[in-house]
Scaffold this active site. Structure first.
Site, PDB file in Angstrom:
ATOM      1  N   THR A 132       0.777  -1.391  -0.049  1.00 19.04           N
ATOM      2  CA  THR A 132       0.039   0.106  -0.021  1.00 19.04           C
ATOM      3  C   THR A 132       0.888   1.132  -0.031  1.00 19.04           C
ATOM      4  OG1 THR A 132      -1.822  -1.206   1.215  1.00 19.04           O
ATOM      5  CG2 THR A 132      -1.639   1.226   1.174  1.00 19.04           C
ATOM      6  N   LYS A 207      -7.251   1.519  -2.831  1.00 19.97           N
ATOM      7  CA  LYS A 207      -6.577   0.983  -1.523  1.00 19.97           C
ATOM      8  C   LYS A 207      -7.129   1.970  -0.661  1.00 19.97           C
ATOM      9  CE  LYS A 207      -5.373  -1.484   1.611  1.00 19.97           C
ATOM     10  NZ  LYS A 207      -3.851  -2.474   1.891  1.00 19.97           N
ATOM     11  N   LYS A 275       0.572   4.723   8.563  1.00 16.97           N
ATOM     12  CA  LYS A 275       1.171   4.893   7.266  1.00 16.97           C
ATOM     13  C   LYS A 275       0.083   5.155   6.291  1.00 16.97           C
ATOM     14  CE  LYS A 275       2.480   1.754   4.713  1.00 16.97           C
ATOM     15  NZ  LYS A 275       1.850   0.916   3.809  1.00 16.97           N
TER      16      LYS A 275
END
Length: 322
Positions: A132, A207, A275
């Site tokens: 990701t 995502k 993150k």
């Protein structure tokens, strides 16, 4: 007589043209042909990557592996994966290179530079970044790979350790359709909900949409459990009722039971979720979109990490509510 000679010449020219056309067609098809003889290079064998690589091996693919800490790949090596000492060597000896690392900075490190993937992969090979990461970085890698005649896809996944082990990950893909079609047999080993979302970067944008959904949902799951407890209810029984109704979600059905059991082992690390949410927030701001639910969730998870839980699973958020 002259007409017969011209006819023969035309027939021969046409026959040559047909052979050339057939040759080029077969060459193009072979360029995108994948088989069990294909060698897959896998970089990053953490909580999810290890199971993903293992599933490819179980499906009959030869797998080269590299990770910063060799011990994390030892089970794969013991089961037949070939350990490769460097990213450069793995890239040059694999037809398909899959990366599943931690942060965008890690993606840049393995793709770029003299010893990176793009400088060492063979022309005609494929790269799939399943980390990701930033949509802008996915687009950049695609363009740089294209210059070297390498097909690059961004294909982040969702489903955590459970989905990785069972081969039922959701895979969100960005890139060229030809490359996607060629690699679909690999994707079908790793996941079951596999969708080409658009051009390079589209997988990462999708995502981010996924993580934005989870962010607010995790807060709701924690509040729901604490509400049930305060109301004097049996929270396990409450989950039996609400996990199959309109409130149903992965977080509610898979992570809420872990919360109740005090199981905070990482299926997905708190630090990695922070993150992801940071990337999603920055991307949303670039698009001119306000995301208050995402902002609140990021604030809470940063607080959780500061309390010493950055290596716990995301379900550890319940600790802030108890």
């Amino acid at each position: 007589m002259r007409n017969k000679i011209l006819l023969r010449c035309n027939c021969r020219i046409f026959a040559v043209f047909c052979r050339i056309t057939l040759y080029l067609k077969e060459k193009k098809e072979n360029r995108y042909m994948l088989s069990k003889d294909t060698t897959v290079g896998f970089i990053g064998t953490g909580v999810m990557g290890k199971s993903m690589a293992g599933n490819l091996m179980n499906a009959g693919y030869a797998v080269n592996v590299y990770t910063r800490t060799k011990d994390k790949a030892q089970d794969l090596i013991d089961n037949g994966a070939k350990w490769i000492d460097t990213v450069a060597e793995l890239a040059s000896s694999s037809e398909v290179i899959i990366t599943m690392v931690g942060y965008p900075s890690d993606v840049e490190e393995v793709y770029y530079g003299h010893a990176g993937i793009l400088n060492n992969a063979q022309a005609g090979s494929f790269t799939i970044d399943m980390t990701t990461s930033k949509p802008s970085l996915a687009k950049e890698i695609y363009e740089k790979a294209k210059e070297k005649k390498i097909s690059a896809l961004d294909a982040p996944v969702s489903g955590g350790d459970i989905g990785a082990k069972s081969g039922k990950l959701a895979i969100m893909v960005g890139g060229e359709e030809d490359a996607y079609t060629s690699l679909l047999p690999l994707f079908e080993v790793i996941g079951e909900n596999i969708i080409l979302q658009g051009d390079a970067g589209a997988g990462q944008y999708t995502k981010m949409a996924n993580q934005i959904t989870i962010a607010s949902n995790m807060i709701g799951v924690c509040e729901s459990i604490m509400y049930a407890k305060k109301a004097g209810l049996n929270p396990e029984r409450v989950l039996e009722s609400i996990t199959t109704g309109a409130a149903a979600s992965f977080s509610l059905s898979k992570l809420a039971p872990r919360m109740l059991q005090g199981d905070y082992a990482p299926g997905f690390y708190v630090k990695h979720f922070i993150k992801d949410m940071t990337i999603a927030l920055e991307s949303a701001e670039e698009l001119g979109l306000a995301t208050p639910g995402l902002s609140l969730s990021l604030k809470l998870y940063k607080e959780l990490a500061e309390s010493g839980e950055e290596d716990s699973g995301t379900q550890a958020l319940i600790k802030l509510f108890e």
